[in-house]
Design a protein around this motif. Structure first.
Motif, PDB file in Angstrom:
ATOM      1  N   ASN C  72     -15.574   3.193 -50.075  1.00  0.00           N
ATOM      2  CA  ASN C  72     -15.430   2.034 -49.200  1.00  0.00           C
ATOM      3  C   ASN C  72     -14.098   1.323 -49.337  1.00  0.00           C
ATOM      4  O   ASN C  72     -13.788   0.419 -48.571  1.00  0.00           O
ATOM      5  N   ARG C  90     -12.270  -0.637 -39.466  1.00  0.00           N
ATOM      6  CA  ARG C  90     -13.733  -0.688 -39.630  1.00  0.00           C
ATOM      7  C   ARG C  90     -14.383  -1.444 -38.493  1.00  0.00           C
ATOM      8  O   ARG C  90     -15.462  -1.074 -38.026  1.00  0.00           O
ATOM      9  N   SER C 100     -20.097   4.980 -40.782  1.00  0.00           N
ATOM     10  CA  SER C 100     -19.197   4.735 -41.915  1.00  0.00           C
ATOM     11  C   SER C 100     -18.998   6.022 -42.702  1.00  0.00           C
ATOM     12  O   SER C 100     -19.727   6.999 -42.539  1.00  0.00           O
TER      13      SER C 100
END
Lengths: 158, 158, 158
Positions: C72, C90, C100
Motif C-alpha cells: 500500500n 488511488r 487495489s
C-alpha cells in the motif's frame, strides 16, 4: 512467415527514449515482415495522443498539468534537469539525422504496425477516443494484447 | 539444445540494479546451456564502456559530465540520495558476498554470453569502438538483435 | 493447452503502476488458462511483503526507512510530488472502480498465479521468509525462473 512469428510491444513508459526504442524495434520487426503490435498503456498513452490534453475530468486535467501529454513533450527517462535533457537529446538526434518520434510513429504505421490503445488506461486517465491520433486500433484490454502476444516470438514490456 | 532456445536481453537501462539483474539472468541462461545474447543500447552502453569517458563530441561530453560512464559509477534505479544509495547497495552486496558488476560481466563473458553494442546509440552518444571494453561483438542494429531474439525462448527489455 | 504456453513475469520494479500492470497481465493470462508465474526480485519484493518492515539488519532497516515496504505504500513510477501522485492515482482508481493492488494480488492468487520470491534479493535486502505474505512459493533463484520461462510464450521484465 508462420503465424507465431510476430512481435508484441507493451509500451507503459512515457519516457521519450523508451518510446523511441519501442518504435525503432517495431519498425525493425515490421521491416523483417513480422506481424507487429504495440499495446499502449498508462504513461505510454501519451505516444498516441493528439496533443497536450491528457484526460477530461478533474484528475485527468491534473495529470495533464503535471505531465503534459503529446509525443513532443516527452522527456528522456534518465536526467532531465529542467528540460535540458530533452533539449540536448533532441539536438543530438538532429545532429545525427535520427528521425523524431512523430516520424518514427508515422514510419511504423506505414509499415503496418498496429497501435492498440489500452481501454482501462483510457478510463482511469479519462482519455476519450477522439483524443487519440487517427489510425489507431479500437481500444482493447489485456486479453486482446495476450492474443497477439501468443502469436509472437518476442513480447517486450517497455 | 534446439536452435530456438536462446535468451536475448535488451539492456537499455544504465541503472546498477537493472544491469546487475541483466547479468544475473544472462549467467543463469548461459549456465543452462542456452545461447545468450545481450544487446546494449542507450544508457545500457555504460555497462560495456571502458571508463568514465562517454562520447567525444560536445554532447557526448555533456552527457559524460551529467552521467559519468563506466560500470562502477552506475547507481540503483530507486533512491540515490547523493550517492548514498549506491554506497549502501555496494556495502550490502559486499556483506553478502554478491559479486560486483565487473565480476558478473567477466563471468558472463567466460560462459559465452555475447555482448552486442547498439550502433545507433554509439552514433547518437558519440561513443567510439575503442571506448568499449575488449571482447564485445561488432556494433550492430535492431535487425541483428531481432535475429537472435527469433532464436530465443525469452527476450527481455531491461 | 500445451506445455509451452505459460506466462512468466519478472517483477523487479516496486512502483505501484508497474506492479499493478504486472498483476493485471497475470490475471489476464491466468484467466486465459495459461500457467502463470510471477518472479519477484529486488524492489518488486515489496509487492509480496507483509507490512512496512523491509529487512532486519542495519542496511535492511535503512532501506526500510527510505523506501517503506508493503504493497500500500508503493508510489507510481512517474511524478510523485510528496505523495500526491499516489493519492491522486488511488482516487482515480477508486472513482473508476479499479481494484487495489491488494485485491489484484488476491485475485491473481485465486486464479492460480504462482508468486515466486527471489532468494538472492531476500538475502541482500535481509528479508526473512516470515516477512512475506502467506501463499507464496518457496524462495528460488534465476534457474527456477528460467525453467518456468522456457515453458512460456511470453516472459516480461517489469
Amino acid at each position: 512467415m508462420d503465424n507465431n512469428n510476430g512481435t508484441t510491444l507493451i509500451v507503459m513508459s512515457g519516457d521519450m527514449d523508451k518510446v523511441m526504442a519501442a518504435f525503432n524495434i517495431a519498425i525493425g520487426a515490421a521491416a523483417a515482415d513480422k506481424k507487429t503490435n504495440m499495446f499502449f498503456t498508462f504513461w505510454g498513452m501519451k505516444a498516441i495522443q493528439k496533443g497536450n490534453l491528457t484526460g477530461r475530468g478533474l484528475f485527468g486535467r491534473m495529470i495533464g498539468l503535471m505531465n503534459r501529454g503529446g509525443i513532443n513533450r516527452i522527456g528522456p527517462s534518465s536526467f532531465n534537469f529542467g528540460g535540458i535533457g530533452r533539449w540536448m537529446f533532441r539536438q543530438m538526434m538532429k545532429n545525427h539525422n535520427v528521425p523524431s518520434l512523430e516520424e518514427l510513429r508515422k514510419t511504423a504505421m506505414e509499415l503496418g504496425v498496429k497501435l492498440m490503445p489500452c481501454q482501462m488506461s483510457m478510463e482511469i486517465m479519462e482519455i476519450a477516443r477522439e483524443d487519440l491520433i487517427d489510425g489507431v486500433e479500437e481500444p482493447c484490454g489485456v486479453a486482446a494484447m495476450l492474443e497477439k502476444s501468443d502469436q509472437s516470438r518476442q513480447t517486450l514490456f517497455i
